[in-house]
Design an enzyme around this catalytic site. Structure first.
Site, PDB file in Angstrom:
ATOM      1  N   ARG A 213     -10.393   6.187  -4.193  1.00 55.35           N
ATOM      2  CA  ARG A 213     -10.549   4.813  -3.712  1.00 55.35           C
ATOM      3  C   ARG A 213     -10.570   4.838  -2.191  1.00 55.35           C
ATOM      4  O   ARG A 213      -9.885   5.655  -1.560  1.00 55.35           O
ATOM      5  CB  ARG A 213      -9.370   3.938  -4.147  1.00 55.35           C
ATOM      6  CG  ARG A 213      -9.419   3.467  -5.578  1.00 55.35           C
ATOM      7  CD  ARG A 213     -10.545   2.437  -5.801  1.00 55.35           C
ATOM      8  NE  ARG A 213     -10.595   2.013  -7.192  1.00 55.35           N
ATOM      9  CZ  ARG A 213     -11.378   2.555  -8.124  1.00 55.35           C
ATOM     10  NH1 ARG A 213     -12.191   3.542  -7.827  1.00 55.35           N
ATOM     11  NH2 ARG A 213     -11.373   2.080  -9.363  1.00 55.35           N
TER      12      ARG A 213
ATOM     13  N   HIS B 271     -20.213   4.401  -4.006  1.00 55.86           N
ATOM     14  CA  HIS B 271     -19.221   4.266  -5.086  1.00 55.86           C
ATOM     15  C   HIS B 271     -19.894   4.456  -6.456  1.00 55.86           C
ATOM     16  O   HIS B 271     -19.790   3.600  -7.342  1.00 55.86           O
ATOM     17  CB  HIS B 271     -18.525   2.899  -5.009  1.00 55.86           C
ATOM     18  CG  HIS B 271     -17.263   2.835  -5.845  1.00 55.86           C
ATOM     19  ND1 HIS B 271     -16.160   2.097  -5.508  1.00 55.86           N
ATOM     20  CD2 HIS B 271     -16.942   3.425  -7.026  1.00 55.86           C
ATOM     21  CE1 HIS B 271     -15.224   2.238  -6.435  1.00 55.86           C
ATOM     22  NE2 HIS B 271     -15.680   3.041  -7.374  1.00 55.86           N
TER      23      HIS B 271
HETATM   24  P1  NDP Z   1      -5.409   9.259 -14.412  1.00 59.27           P
HETATM   25  O1  NDP Z   1      -4.450   8.134 -14.500  1.00 59.27           O
HETATM   26  O2  NDP Z   1      -5.755   9.996 -15.658  1.00 59.27           O
HETATM   27  O3  NDP Z   1      -4.851  10.341 -13.355  1.00 59.27           O
HETATM   28  C1  NDP Z   1      -4.289   9.972 -12.124  1.00 59.27           C
HETATM   29  C2  NDP Z   1      -3.706  11.222 -11.482  1.00 59.27           C
HETATM   30  O4  NDP Z   1      -3.225  10.875 -10.192  1.00 59.27           O
HETATM   31  C3  NDP Z   1      -2.517  11.772 -12.293  1.00 59.27           C
HETATM   32  O5  NDP Z   1      -2.514  13.175 -12.252  1.00 59.27           O
HETATM   33  C4  NDP Z   1      -1.326  11.220 -11.524  1.00 59.27           C
HETATM   34  O6  NDP Z   1      -0.138  11.984 -11.632  1.00 59.27           O
HETATM   35  C5  NDP Z   1      -1.869  11.306 -10.087  1.00 59.27           C
HETATM   36  N1  NDP Z   1      -1.088  10.433  -9.227  1.00 59.27           N
HETATM   37  C6  NDP Z   1      -0.922   9.103  -9.264  1.00 59.27           C
HETATM   38  N2  NDP Z   1      -0.065   8.686  -8.322  1.00 59.27           N
HETATM   39  C7  NDP Z   1       0.319   9.796  -7.663  1.00 59.27           C
HETATM   40  C8  NDP Z   1       1.227  10.041  -6.601  1.00 59.27           C
HETATM   41  N3  NDP Z   1       1.899   9.037  -6.011  1.00 59.27           N
HETATM   42  N4  NDP Z   1       1.414  11.312  -6.195  1.00 59.27           N
HETATM   43  C9  NDP Z   1       0.748  12.334  -6.792  1.00 59.27           C
HETATM   44  N5  NDP Z   1      -0.128  12.168  -7.811  1.00 59.27           N
HETATM   45  C10 NDP Z   1      -0.331  10.921  -8.234  1.00 59.27           C
HETATM   46  O7  NDP Z   1      -6.710   8.690 -13.708  1.00 59.27           O
HETATM   47  P2  NDP Z   1      -8.210   9.264 -13.776  1.00 59.27           P
HETATM   48  O8  NDP Z   1      -8.170  10.722 -13.568  1.00 59.27           O
HETATM   49  O9  NDP Z   1      -8.894   8.753 -14.989  1.00 59.27           O
HETATM   50  O10 NDP Z   1      -8.879   8.503 -12.532  1.00 59.27           O
HETATM   51  C11 NDP Z   1      -8.374   8.696 -11.232  1.00 59.27           C
HETATM   52  C12 NDP Z   1      -8.956   7.692 -10.262  1.00 59.27           C
HETATM   53  O11 NDP Z   1     -10.300   8.005  -9.968  1.00 59.27           O
HETATM   54  C13 NDP Z   1      -9.028   6.242 -10.728  1.00 59.27           C
HETATM   55  O12 NDP Z   1      -7.769   5.599 -10.629  1.00 59.27           O
HETATM   56  C14 NDP Z   1     -10.049   5.652  -9.789  1.00 59.27           C
HETATM   57  O13 NDP Z   1      -9.413   5.168  -8.629  1.00 59.27           O
HETATM   58  C15 NDP Z   1     -10.933   6.842  -9.438  1.00 59.27           C
HETATM   59  N6  NDP Z   1     -12.277   6.726  -9.994  1.00 59.27           N
HETATM   60  C16 NDP Z   1     -13.334   6.609  -9.139  1.00 59.27           C
HETATM   61  C17 NDP Z   1     -14.609   6.526  -9.617  1.00 59.27           C
HETATM   62  C18 NDP Z   1     -15.781   6.465  -8.699  1.00 59.27           C
HETATM   63  O14 NDP Z   1     -16.898   6.208  -9.152  1.00 59.27           O
HETATM   64  N7  NDP Z   1     -15.605   6.716  -7.430  1.00 59.27           N
HETATM   65  C19 NDP Z   1     -14.885   6.541 -11.065  1.00 59.27           C
HETATM   66  C20 NDP Z   1     -13.714   6.683 -11.863  1.00 59.27           C
HETATM   67  C21 NDP Z   1     -12.456   6.761 -11.343  1.00 59.27           C
HETATM   68  P3  NDP Z   1       0.586  12.179 -13.072  1.00 59.27           P
HETATM   69  O15 NDP Z   1      -0.298  13.173 -13.818  1.00 59.27           O
HETATM   70  O16 NDP Z   1       1.914  12.733 -12.724  1.00 59.27           O
HETATM   71  O17 NDP Z   1       0.600  10.827 -13.716  1.00 59.27           O
HETATM   72  C1  OXD Z   2     -13.714   3.483 -11.793  1.00 57.24           C
HETATM   73  C2  OXD Z   2     -14.723   3.397 -10.728  1.00 57.24           C
HETATM   74  O1  OXD Z   2     -12.532   3.286 -11.514  1.00 57.24           O
HETATM   75  O2  OXD Z   2     -15.933   3.396 -11.044  1.00 57.24           O
HETATM   76  O3  OXD Z   2     -14.101   3.769 -12.944  1.00 57.24           O
HETATM   77  O4  OXD Z   2     -14.375   3.354  -9.553  1.00 57.24           O
END
Ligand code: NDP
Ligand code: OXD
Length: 316
Positions: free
Chosen positions: A231, A279
């Site tokens: 993000r 994005h």
């Molecule tokens: P998940 O919830 O499966 O994974 C999130 C990961 O981030 C987990 O490993 C989590 O740790 C870690 N995390 C969260 N908070 C912290 C912290 N404070 N310190 C360290 N690690 C942290 O999400 P996804 O993998 O499905 O997606 C991740 C992000 O990707 C989405 O939230 C979105 O913002 C972004 N995204 C962007 C897209 C784009 O087109 N640009 C498309 C899709 C997603 P833990 O394993 O311990 O819970």
């Molecule tokens: C998502 C994104 O969160 O597209 O899936 O950013």
């Protein structure tokens, strides 16, 4: 008639309405601003919904994010409390994200930007110094659904992979770290750092000058590379520009921005070491995601459990 309310702010809602209408025959699919019976709305689906879209819906059972991230929902001050928020976990989206991450790691490895410059100048230059993927360390900040898939595919290409999560976790073939101490360990050993975590109170602004200063020199690829697909709120854009000027960063690949669309006067657009994409590293495709949401709705209406509900206390 049982109703799904689609709160979509930054995409064209009509392809979504069409898909949901065919995935949920006999349902009414409505948009905010239209006239509908608020007591008939059982589910909501949202991407950057107008504030308050899901308020005053007495029989609302769940809200589905149309993406993997849910920060757009939690910043809505009128989001109803106690209604489960469900996010996207779908192979279509995951595959798209890994394509993007692997492609940009390979482009950094093979110095594509440098060779494009040589080609523009009609220069036949072979740098000769060609590292293997196994010489390059990729650090993934966020090792959830997307991070773990990217890790597996990066390892297949030969990269050394480390990961960072909030809680301790083991991932095959990946050197894992967690918590604030763990962040230092990953950053200090990442030639390429990929941000793949959610925007929460804990992660906002994490990609800033002090973190870039801790990255290694990564001379084999012309300096350390930052890739942010998480993000825009994770990154400090003036700090990225300053780090590119001083060489603390060799390049940045940014798919997300503090303000989207990226304003026309942002220096990121034209910076020679920055790649900007709108994005779309992993788009939510209406056919795949409407099918995923409709399946969950059917299961839930038949008495089954929703899956991939997020934890509002942690914001993801
Ligand atoms: P998940 O919830 O499966 O994974 C999130 C990961 O981030 C987990 O490993 C989590 O740790 C870690 N995390 C969260 N908070 C912290 C912290 N404070 N310190 C360290 N690690 C942290 O999400 P996804 O993998 O499905 O997606 C991740 C992000 O990707 C989405 O939230 C979105 O913002 C972004 N995204 C962007 C897209 C784009 O087109 N640009 C498309 C899709 C997603 P833990 O394993 O311990 O819970
Ligand atoms: C998502 C994104 O969160 O597209 O899936 O950013």
């Amino acid at each position: 008639m049982t109703t799904l309310l689609l709160g979509i702010g930054s995409w064209d809602p009509e392809p979504w309405r069409e898909r949901f209408q065919s995935a949920l025959p006999g349902w009414k699919v409505v948009l905010p601003g239209e006239i509908f019976d608020r007591r008939a709305v059982r589910y909501g689906a949202a991407w950057k919904q107008p504030e308050g879209t899901f308020a005053d819906l007495p029989l609302l059972d769940a809200i589905f994010s149309l993406g993997a991230g849910v920060d757009h929902l939690f910043k809505d001050r009128r989001l109803p409390e106690g209604v489960p928020v469900v996010r996207v976990v779908d192979p279509d989206l995951t595959t798209r994200m890994s394509e993007y991450v692997v492609m940009h790691c390979l482009m950094a490895l093979r110095r594509v930007r440098v060779y494009e410059g040589f080609q523009r100048d009609r220069q036949w230059i072979d740098l000769r110094d060609q590292p293997q993927a196994s010489d390059i360390r990729v650090g993934l900040l966020g090792m959830g659904v997307l991070g773990q898939d990217a890790a597996m595919k990066l390892r297949t290409m030969g990269f050394k992979v480390a990961g960072w999560s909030r809680r301790p976790k083991a991932v095959d073939g990946v050197e894992m770290h967690h918590g604030s101490d763990g962040l230092d360990a990953v950053v200090a050993t990442s030639d390429i750092l990929v941000a793949m975590m959610p925007l929460t109170a804990d992660t906002a602004g994490i990609l800033e000058a002090k973190l870039f200063a801790r990255m290694p020199k990564a001379e084999a690829i012309g300096g350390p590379v930052l890739i942010n697909v998480g993000r825009g709120g994770l990154q400090n854009e003036p700090d990225i520009l300053a780090a590119l000027e001083t060489g603390k960063l060799g390049a940045a690949v940014l798919d997300v921005f503090q303000t989207e669309p990226l304003p026309a006067d942002s220096p990121l657009w034209t910076h020679p070491k920055v790649t900007v994409t709108p994005h779309n590293s992993a788009i939510s495709s209406p056919p795949a995601i409407a099918a995923y949401v409709a399946q969950q709705i059917r299961t839930h209406m038949a008495g089954g459990d929703l899956v991939n509900i997020v934890d509002p206390a942690h914001g993801y």
